[in-house]
Write an enzyme that holds these catalytic residues in place. Structure first.
Site, PDB file in Angstrom:
ATOM      1  N   LYS A  71      41.965  46.850  29.553  1.00  4.35           N
ATOM      2  CA  LYS A  71      42.127  45.403  29.751  1.00  4.35           C
ATOM      3  C   LYS A  71      41.004  44.648  29.033  1.00  4.35           C
ATOM      4  CE  LYS A  71      44.775  43.511  31.958  1.00  4.35           C
ATOM      5  NZ  LYS A  71      46.132  42.994  31.584  1.00  4.35           N
ATOM      6  N   THR A 127      41.824  40.736  34.279  1.00  7.02           N
ATOM      7  CA  THR A 127      41.422  41.140  35.625  1.00  7.02           C
ATOM      8  C   THR A 127      39.909  41.065  35.805  1.00  7.02           C
ATOM      9  OG1 THR A 127      41.274  43.074  37.069  1.00  7.02           O
ATOM     10  CG2 THR A 127      41.529  43.522  34.736  1.00  7.02           C
TER      11      THR A 127
HETATM   12  P1  NAD Z   1      52.818  45.830  37.665  1.00  6.97           P
HETATM   13  O1  NAD Z   1      52.424  47.231  37.334  1.00  6.97           O
HETATM   14  O2  NAD Z   1      53.400  45.534  38.990  1.00  6.97           O
HETATM   15  O3  NAD Z   1      53.867  45.309  36.576  1.00  6.97           O
HETATM   16  C1  NAD Z   1      53.734  45.553  35.211  1.00  6.97           C
HETATM   17  C2  NAD Z   1      55.058  45.224  34.516  1.00  6.97           C
HETATM   18  O4  NAD Z   1      54.876  45.404  33.105  1.00  6.97           O
HETATM   19  C3  NAD Z   1      56.218  46.142  34.931  1.00  6.97           C
HETATM   20  O5  NAD Z   1      57.379  45.370  35.156  1.00  6.97           O
HETATM   21  C4  NAD Z   1      56.395  47.059  33.734  1.00  6.97           C
HETATM   22  O6  NAD Z   1      57.734  47.502  33.571  1.00  6.97           O
HETATM   23  C5  NAD Z   1      55.970  46.153  32.587  1.00  6.97           C
HETATM   24  N1  NAD Z   1      55.506  46.908  31.417  1.00  6.97           N
HETATM   25  C6  NAD Z   1      54.630  47.957  31.405  1.00  6.97           C
HETATM   26  N2  NAD Z   1      54.472  48.395  30.148  1.00  6.97           N
HETATM   27  C7  NAD Z   1      55.239  47.604  29.352  1.00  6.97           C
HETATM   28  C8  NAD Z   1      55.480  47.547  27.949  1.00  6.97           C
HETATM   29  N3  NAD Z   1      54.900  48.416  27.114  1.00  6.97           N
HETATM   30  N4  NAD Z   1      56.305  46.591  27.482  1.00  6.97           N
HETATM   31  C9  NAD Z   1      56.919  45.723  28.312  1.00  6.97           C
HETATM   32  N5  NAD Z   1      56.739  45.732  29.647  1.00  6.97           N
HETATM   33  C10 NAD Z   1      55.904  46.657  30.154  1.00  6.97           C
HETATM   34  O7  NAD Z   1      51.523  44.974  37.392  1.00  6.97           O
HETATM   35  P2  NAD Z   1      50.968  43.665  38.166  1.00  6.97           P
HETATM   36  O8  NAD Z   1      50.175  44.089  39.323  1.00  6.97           O
HETATM   37  O9  NAD Z   1      52.080  42.703  38.321  1.00  6.97           O
HETATM   38  O10 NAD Z   1      49.957  43.113  37.075  1.00  6.97           O
HETATM   39  C11 NAD Z   1      50.395  42.194  36.072  1.00  6.97           C
HETATM   40  C12 NAD Z   1      49.213  41.826  35.185  1.00  6.97           C
HETATM   41  O11 NAD Z   1      48.188  41.243  35.971  1.00  6.97           O
HETATM   42  C13 NAD Z   1      48.575  43.028  34.496  1.00  6.97           C
HETATM   43  O12 NAD Z   1      48.217  42.633  33.181  1.00  6.97           O
HETATM   44  C14 NAD Z   1      47.343  43.329  35.326  1.00  6.97           C
HETATM   45  O13 NAD Z   1      46.328  43.903  34.534  1.00  6.97           O
HETATM   46  C15 NAD Z   1      46.959  41.936  35.791  1.00  6.97           C
HETATM   47  N6  NAD Z   1      46.243  41.840  37.080  1.00  6.97           N
HETATM   48  C16 NAD Z   1      46.744  42.434  38.201  1.00  6.97           C
HETATM   49  C17 NAD Z   1      46.093  42.258  39.417  1.00  6.97           C
HETATM   50  C18 NAD Z   1      46.630  42.863  40.707  1.00  6.97           C
HETATM   51  O14 NAD Z   1      45.970  42.761  41.746  1.00  6.97           O
HETATM   52  N7  NAD Z   1      47.799  43.475  40.720  1.00  6.97           N
HETATM   53  C19 NAD Z   1      44.921  41.509  39.479  1.00  6.97           C
HETATM   54  C20 NAD Z   1      44.420  40.928  38.316  1.00  6.97           C
HETATM   55  C21 NAD Z   1      45.110  41.086  37.127  1.00  6.97           C
HETATM   56  O1  TDX Z   2      45.701  54.944  48.753  1.00  2.00           O
HETATM   57  C1  TDX Z   2      44.761  54.163  48.494  1.00  2.00           C
HETATM   58  N1  TDX Z   2      43.640  54.213  49.284  1.00  2.00           N
HETATM   59  C2  TDX Z   2      42.536  53.424  49.056  1.00  2.00           C
HETATM   60  O2  TDX Z   2      41.544  53.505  49.797  1.00  2.00           O
HETATM   61  C3  TDX Z   2      44.794  53.212  47.412  1.00  2.00           C
HETATM   62  C4  TDX Z   2      46.000  53.114  46.518  1.00  2.00           C
HETATM   63  C5  TDX Z   2      43.691  52.425  47.204  1.00  2.00           C
HETATM   64  N2  TDX Z   2      42.580  52.528  47.988  1.00  2.00           N
HETATM   65  C6  TDX Z   2      41.416  51.648  47.717  1.00  2.00           C
HETATM   66  C7  TDX Z   2      40.913  51.684  46.287  1.00  2.00           C
HETATM   67  C8  TDX Z   2      40.393  50.277  46.079  1.00  2.00           C
HETATM   68  O3  TDX Z   2      39.059  50.195  46.539  1.00  2.00           O
HETATM   69  O4  TDX Z   2      41.846  50.312  47.945  1.00  2.00           O
HETATM   70  C9  TDX Z   2      41.278  49.416  46.978  1.00  2.00           C
HETATM   71  C10 TDX Z   2      42.406  48.722  46.240  1.00  2.00           C
HETATM   72  O5  TDX Z   2      43.045  49.684  45.435  1.00  2.00           O
HETATM   73  P1  TDX Z   2      44.288  49.324  44.466  1.00  2.00           P
HETATM   74  O6  TDX Z   2      45.340  48.669  45.276  1.00  2.00           O
HETATM   75  O7  TDX Z   2      44.614  50.538  43.680  1.00  2.00           O
HETATM   76  O8  TDX Z   2      43.663  48.164  43.556  1.00  2.00           O
HETATM   77  P2  TDX Z   2      42.367  48.116  42.586  1.00  2.00           P
HETATM   78  O9  TDX Z   2      41.974  49.462  42.125  1.00  2.00           O
HETATM   79  O10 TDX Z   2      41.335  47.282  43.276  1.00  2.00           O
HETATM   80  O11 TDX Z   2      43.003  47.306  41.339  1.00  2.00           O
HETATM   81  C11 TDX Z   2      43.871  46.172  41.564  1.00  2.00           C
HETATM   82  O12 TDX Z   2      43.197  44.950  41.396  1.00  2.00           O
HETATM   83  C12 TDX Z   2      42.825  44.590  40.088  1.00  2.00           C
HETATM   84  C13 TDX Z   2      45.084  46.218  40.645  1.00  2.00           C
HETATM   85  O13 TDX Z   2      45.772  47.450  40.806  1.00  2.00           O
HETATM   86  C14 TDX Z   2      44.689  46.004  39.211  1.00  2.00           C
HETATM   87  O14 TDX Z   2      45.841  45.970  38.372  1.00  2.00           O
HETATM   88  C15 TDX Z   2      43.964  44.700  39.108  1.00  2.00           C
HETATM   89  O15 TDX Z   2      43.483  44.493  37.805  1.00  2.00           O
END
Ligand code: NAD
Ligand code: TDX
Length: 339
Positions: free
Chosen positions: A157, A125
Site C-alpha cells: 500500500k 491505510t
Molecule cells: P476487501 O478485501 O473487502 O475488498 C477488495 C475488493 O477488491 C474485492 O471486491 C476484490 O474482488 C477486489 N479486487 C482485488 N484485487 C483486484 C484486482 N486485481 N482487480 C480488481 N478488483 C480487485 O477490502 P476492503 O476492506 O474493502 O478495503 C478496500 C480498500 O480500503 C483497500 O485498498 C484497503 O487497503 C483500504 N483500507 C481498508 C481498511 C479496512 O479496515 N478494511 C482500512 C483502511 C484502508
Molecule cells: O482472528 C483474528 N484474531 C485477532 O486477534 C484476526 C483476524 C485479527 N486479530 C487481531 C489482529 C489485529 O490486531 O485483530 C486486529 C485487527 O485485525 P484485522 O481485522 O486483520 O485488521 P488489521 O490487521 O488491523 O488491518 C485492517 O485495517 C487496516 C484491514 O484489514 C486493512 O485492510 C486496513 O488497511
C-alpha cells in the site's frame, strides 16, 4: 459525472457505491472488480438495478481491458479501492499483494494519464505509518509521520501511495490519497476481526485472539469513511494526503468481549492463539487536517455502530454463511487449524 469505483464488490468499495448512489443519484457509477475471494456480487444487489450503475468484471492489472473501459466510459473520476487487503494473507503469500496493490494502481493511473482530465483518488491505510508504542497514548499518526511499514500488505500500500504522489509530481496527475484507520460495518468479509468474531460467536466456535489481545486499533464506521472519501474527491486539494480516523482506540480483547456480551455468549469461547508475525501494536490517527480543511467529522459513535453492525450480521446470515461454508473453510483451517 461518471465515476469508476474499483474494488466495489468488496467491503468499503461496496459501502461506498451504496453511499454514492444515495447521495448523488445523478452520477453514473461504474464498478470495476475482479471478484477475487473477497469480492461478492451480492453486496451490490441493492444497487444492481439502479439506472446509473454498471458492474464490470475486470482486473485492475489488465491494461488493455482498463484502457478500453476508459475509452468507452470517459470517466471524470476514479476511486481506487481495489486491493488485496488482509494482512495475514500477505504474510503467507506476498506476491499477489505487490501485483494488485502496486502494479494495478499504476495501470489505473496510466489510464488516467492517457485519457486526461480525470480525478484520481487512492484509498490507502494508516498501516503505511507502521505502529505506535502501547505506552505512549500521546502519539498519533499525522500526514507527516514517516512511512515505516511492517507487513507485505502495508508495504504494497505504501508503494502505491508513493507512486500516486510520483504521478502527481512527474505528470501533474490530479491525485489525492486518504489513509484511514480500521473500518467496521456491514458487508465486511468474515476473515477480519469484527465479522470473524461475530460469525464464530453465532456458530459457538472458539474466538481466536492473537497474542494477549492487547494490540490497539482505531475503529471507524465504514459510512464515515465513505463520506470522507466523497469530500476529498470533491473538495480536497490536489497532491495532498488526508488521514481519516475517529479517535476511537480499542484493544482487540475489549472488542471481542463486547461482541460476546452483545450476543449473550460466554467468555469461555475466547482462545488465545499464536501472535501474528510482525504484529503492529497500536494505530491511532490524528484527523485534524481533514477536519480543519474539509470540515469532516465522524458521525457514528462506536457504541451505536457496533450494535448496528452486529444486527446487520444477525439479519443477513445468508450473506456471510455462504462465505464461511465455501472456499473460505480451507483458508480458515490453514490459518487457525494448528495455531
Ligand atoms: P476487501 O478485501 O473487502 O475488498 C477488495 C475488493 O477488491 C474485492 O471486491 C476484490 O474482488 C477486489 N479486487 C482485488 N484485487 C483486484 C484486482 N486485481 N482487480 C480488481 N478488483 C480487485 O477490502 P476492503 O476492506 O474493502 O478495503 C478496500 C480498500 O480500503 C483497500 O485498498 C484497503 O487497503 C483500504 N483500507 C481498508 C481498511 C479496512 O479496515 N478494511 C482500512 C483502511 C484502508
Ligand atoms: O482472528 C483474528 N484474531 C485477532 O486477534 C484476526 C483476524 C485479527 N486479530 C487481531 C489482529 C489485529 O490486531 O485483530 C486486529 C485487527 O485485525 P484485522 O481485522 O486483520 O485488521 P488489521 O490487521 O488491523 O488491518 C485492517 O485495517 C487496516 C484491514 O484489514 C486493512 O485492510 C486496513 O488497511
Amino acid at each position: 459525472m461518471t465515476i469508476i469505483v474499483t474494488g466495489g464488490a468488496g467491503f468499503i468499495g461496496g459501502n461506498y457505491i451504496h453511499y454514492h448512489l444515495k447521495e448523488h443519484p445523478e452520477d453514473r457509477v461504474v464498478c470495476v472488480d475482479k471478484l477475487t475471494y473477497a469480492g461478492n456480487l451480492s453486496t451490490l444487489k441493492p444497487v444492481a438495478d439502479h439506472p446509473n450503475f454498471r458492474f464490470c468484471k475486470l482486473d485492475i492489472c489488465d491494461r488493455d481491458g482498463i484502457f478500453a473501459l476508459f475509452e468507452e466510459e470517459k470517466p471524470d473520476a476514479v476511486i481506487n479501492f481495489a486491493a488485496e487487503s488482509h494482512v495475514d494473507r500477505s504474510i503467507e503469500d506476498p506476491g499477489i499483494f505487490l501485483q494488485t496493490n502496486i502494479i494495478g494502481t499504476a495501470v489505473m493511473m496510466d489510464a488516467v494519464r492517457k485519457f486526461g482530465n480525470v480525478r484520481f483518488h487512492q484509498v490507502s491505510t494508516d498501516e503505511v505509518y507502521g505502529d505506535l508504542p502501547l505506552d505512549r497514548p500521546d502519539l498519533f499518526f499525522t500526514e507527516s509521520t514517516p512511512i515505516h511499514t511492517s507487513s507485505p500488505y502495508s508495504s504494497s500500500k505504501a508503494g502505491a501511495d508513493l507512486l500516486a504522489m510520483a504521478y502527481y509530481r512527474t505528470y501533474g496527475l490530479p491525485v489525492t490519497v486518504s489513509r484511514c484507520s480500521n473500518n467496521y460495518g456491514p458487508y465486511q468479509f468474515p476473515e477480519k476481526l469484527i465479522p470473524l468474531m461475530i460469525a464464530n460467536c453465532l456458530n459457538n466456535k472458539p474466538l481466536p485472539v492473537y497474542g494477549e489481545g492487547k494490540n490497539v486499533r482505531d475503529w471507524l464506521y465504514v459510512e464515515d469513511h465513505c463520506k470522507a472519501i466523497d469530500l476529498i474527491v470533491r473538495k480536497g486539494r490536489i497532491g495532498e494526503t488526508y488521514n481519516v480516523g475517529g479517535h476511537n482506540e480499542m484493544a482487540n480483547i475489549d472488542i471481542v468481549k463486547l461482541i460476546i456480551r452483545a450476543l449473550g455468549k460466554s467468555e469461555d469461547l475466547i482462545t488465545y492463539v499464536t501472535d501474528r508475525k510482525g504484529h503492529d501494536l497500536r494505530y491511532a490517527i490524528d484527523p485534524a487536517k481533514i477536519h480543519s480543511e474539509l470540515g469532516w467529522l465522524p458521525e457514528t459513535k462506536f457504541a451505536d455502530g457496533i450494535q448496528r453492525t452486529i444486527r446487520w450480521y444477525l439479519e443477513n446470515r445468508g450473506w456471510w454463511e455462504e462465505i464461511v461454508s465455501g472456499e473460505y473453510r480451507n483458508y480458515y483451517e490453514k490459518m487457525y487449524g494448528n495455531r
